[in-house]
Motif scaffolding. Structure first.
Motif, PDB file in Angstrom:
ATOM      1  N   UNK A 142       3.830   8.035   9.002  1.00 60.77           N
ATOM      2  CA  UNK A 142       2.874   9.130   8.237  1.00 60.77           C
ATOM      3  C   UNK A 142       1.620   8.184   7.370  1.00 60.77           C
ATOM      4  N   UNK A 143       1.930   7.025   6.946  1.00 60.81           N
ATOM      5  CA  UNK A 143       0.719   6.312   6.448  1.00 60.81           C
ATOM      6  C   UNK A 143       0.433   5.174   7.413  1.00 60.81           C
ATOM      7  N   UNK A 144       0.595   5.229   8.589  1.00 63.62           N
ATOM      8  CA  UNK A 144      -0.016   4.123   9.534  1.00 63.62           C
ATOM      9  C   UNK A 144      -1.559   4.114   9.743  1.00 63.62           C
ATOM     10  N   UNK A 145      -2.146   3.177   9.504  1.00 61.96           N
ATOM     11  CA  UNK A 145      -3.721   3.297   9.392  1.00 61.96           C
ATOM     12  C   UNK A 145      -3.838   1.844  10.166  1.00 61.96           C
ATOM     13  N   UNK A 146      -4.815   2.126  10.973  1.00 63.94           N
ATOM     14  CA  UNK A 146      -5.263   0.675  11.745  1.00 63.94           C
ATOM     15  C   UNK A 146      -6.278  -0.301  10.839  1.00 63.94           C
TER      16      UNK A 146
END
Length: 504
Positions: free
Chosen positions: A492-496
């Motif tokens: 859900x909070x995976x950001x590159x």
């Protein structure tokens, strides 16, 4: 090469009047139609054709592995990012050039499948099915890259994804429905020729489009050169596929693989290998400096970039995308053999795939695209997973219910609506994971990986069905699709992360 050159973002495809906002929806609807029309012809329709010819269900399951080819499109996607087709590419632009070559490949492969429709030689049937899958996938790679370049945000992606999937699914439905009805009233040769003619129709429309701003040469010269290049590419792909297929079939025969083979365990072991390899490589990848060869390489750099940007979150992301489309793929593999076994004729199946499936699928796509724009992707993805499970479980009811028109129509409507909704949300999600520097390669990898396990299992579907029955198969496929929600809290909070700019 300087550090600046290595990190520069490639110039996107030029936005010509044909790709301006007012006409983008029509363009991507057409491109979706071009890619969707042949898909059923090497998957669902082919399984129905083989069933009517008395081919063993396990062998039909093995033919499902033809659908694995799109899973490995990352192997040639970088070539579409780097090279333009002589003639076509220099006049119409890189993306449209590859799309035109792919359409010629689709038409030629489908005509070949038409004239070998008696399935007297299953290796020949497989050869042309693989070529059809290859050129269909090539078209999708080029069109997806163009879409991502033109629409970098979810708000821009939503309408284009909806238009593309409307075209795609309407073409799939038209092909499936039309082919079954024509085959029932004429034969399989005419069925494939009819769909081949439809697949050719978009090509003159694209060839008449305005040229790219930096065009080279005249339209007639570009078409002549492009046709020559296309002939060379089609001939080369035929030779390579025939040689590789001969070697693969020889190895399979030597290993004793046949209609009595239970491939389930071997498939499950193969499915685990990519996850093991990624887990082993990740600690090193996340520490790679920007100057490392693996990150700068034209061939592997786009794929290493995915794991470098997302780090250890890449594993749950890939686990999620693997399970998310499970139900869709497994339904596609064996839904037609199930319906034939349940007592339905080809015409009834064709009506269900046409008059019922088309509006249901388009409504699902519209709702899915709207949810992807209006809700957090977390919730839109969760709704899609639940819908996909229901779309599979409805076939358990179809199996037990006495054959009737309303039964197959209700099952088809729910299946197509649910998977249309799920598919639209999924395309937006994958597009947001892509680094704009590598649109073709990274989208090809992510969308291909998403179907690796489902299509491997689909190939073993005949073996699985033989062990647990039709009801067990569709109960299992829906449950596997629903299992994707387990991964949602982890992604859900995976950001590159982004690489700092360097100066030469």
């Amino acid at each position: 090469m300087s550090a600046e050159a290595a990190t520069a973002v490639p110039t996107p495809a030029p936005i010509t009047p044909a790709t301006a906002p007012a006409t983008r929806l029509l363009l991507f609807g057409l491109l979706g139609f071009s890619a969707g029309l042949p898909y059923y012809m090497f998957s669902t329709v082919l399984s129905a054709r083989l069933t009517t010819h008395g081919v063993d269900l396990v062998i039909i399951g093995f033919f499902g592995w033809v659908q694995l080819l799109p899973t490995f499109k990352f192997a040639w996607a970088p070539l579409l990012d780097r090279y333009a087709v002589p003639g076509f590419g220099r006049f119409f632009g890189k993306r449209l050039g590859w799309i035109m070559v792919a359409q010629l490949g689709i038409f030629a492969s489908m005509v070949a499948m038409a004239f070998t429709s008696g399935d007297a030689s299953l290796p020949v049937t497989a050869l042309f099915a693989v070529l059809l899958a290859f050129w269909t996938t090539t078209l999708e790679v080029a069109a997806d890259a163009w879409r991502i370049e033109l629409a970098p945000t979810p708000a821009e992606q939503g309408p284009l994804v909806a238009a593309n999937l409307w075209g795609y699914r309407s073409a799939m439905v038209a092909a499936g429905s039309g082919a079954l009805i024509v085959a029932d009233h004429a034969n399989w040769t005419w069925a494939y020729l009819a769909i081949a003619a439809g697949a050719f129709l978009p090509l003159p429309i694209l060839a008449a489009m305005r040229p790219a701003p930096d065009r080279i040469g005249s339209r007639s010269g570009a078409l002549a050169t492009g046709l020559g290049a296309a002939a060379a590419l089609l001939g080369g792909s035929l030779i390579i596929t025939a040689v590789v297929g001969y070697l693969v079939l020889g190895l399979a025969d030597a290993a004793g693989i046949g209609a009595k083979t239970d491939a389930t365990r071997a498939v499950l072991v193969v499915c685990l290998l990519p996850f093991v390899a990624m887990a082993v490589a990740l600690p090193r990848i996340v520490r790679l400096p920007e100057t490392a060869f693996a990150r700068r390489s034209t061939i592997i750099g786009p794929y290493v970039d995915i794991f470098w940007r997302f780090g250890y979150r890449a594993l749950p992301i890939l686990g999620f995308v693997t399970f998310y489309r499970m139900g869709d793929v497994l339904t596609l593999a064996l839904s037609k053999p199930l319906q034939i076994a349940a007592g339905y004729d080809l015409t009834t199946m064709g009506i269900a795939d046409g008059a019922v499936a088309l509006p249901s699928s388009m409504a699902g796509v519209a709702l899915g695209a709207w949810l992807a724009v209006r809700l957090r992707l977390f919730w839109a993805l969760a709704i899609g997973a639940v819908g996909s499970a229901l779309g599979n479980w409805i076939f358990v009811w179809l199996w037990y219910a006495p054959p009737a028109g309303h039964v197959i129509y209700i099952a088809t409507a729910l299946d197509q609506f649910a998977h249309g909704l799920e598919g639209a949300v999924f395309v937006v999600y994958l597009s947001m994971l892509v680094n704009p520097r590598y649109p073709a390669a990274q989208y090809a990898f992510l969308s291909g990986f998403a179907f690796l396990l489902p299509r491997l299992l689909a190939g073993a579907g005949g073996s699985i069905q033989r062990q647990i029955g039709w009801d067990g198969f569709f109960t299992l496929s829906g449950t596997l699709s629903l299992a994707a929600v387990v991964f949602l809290p982890f992604i859900a909070r995976a950001a590159p992360r982004t690489a700092p700019r360097t100066t030469p």
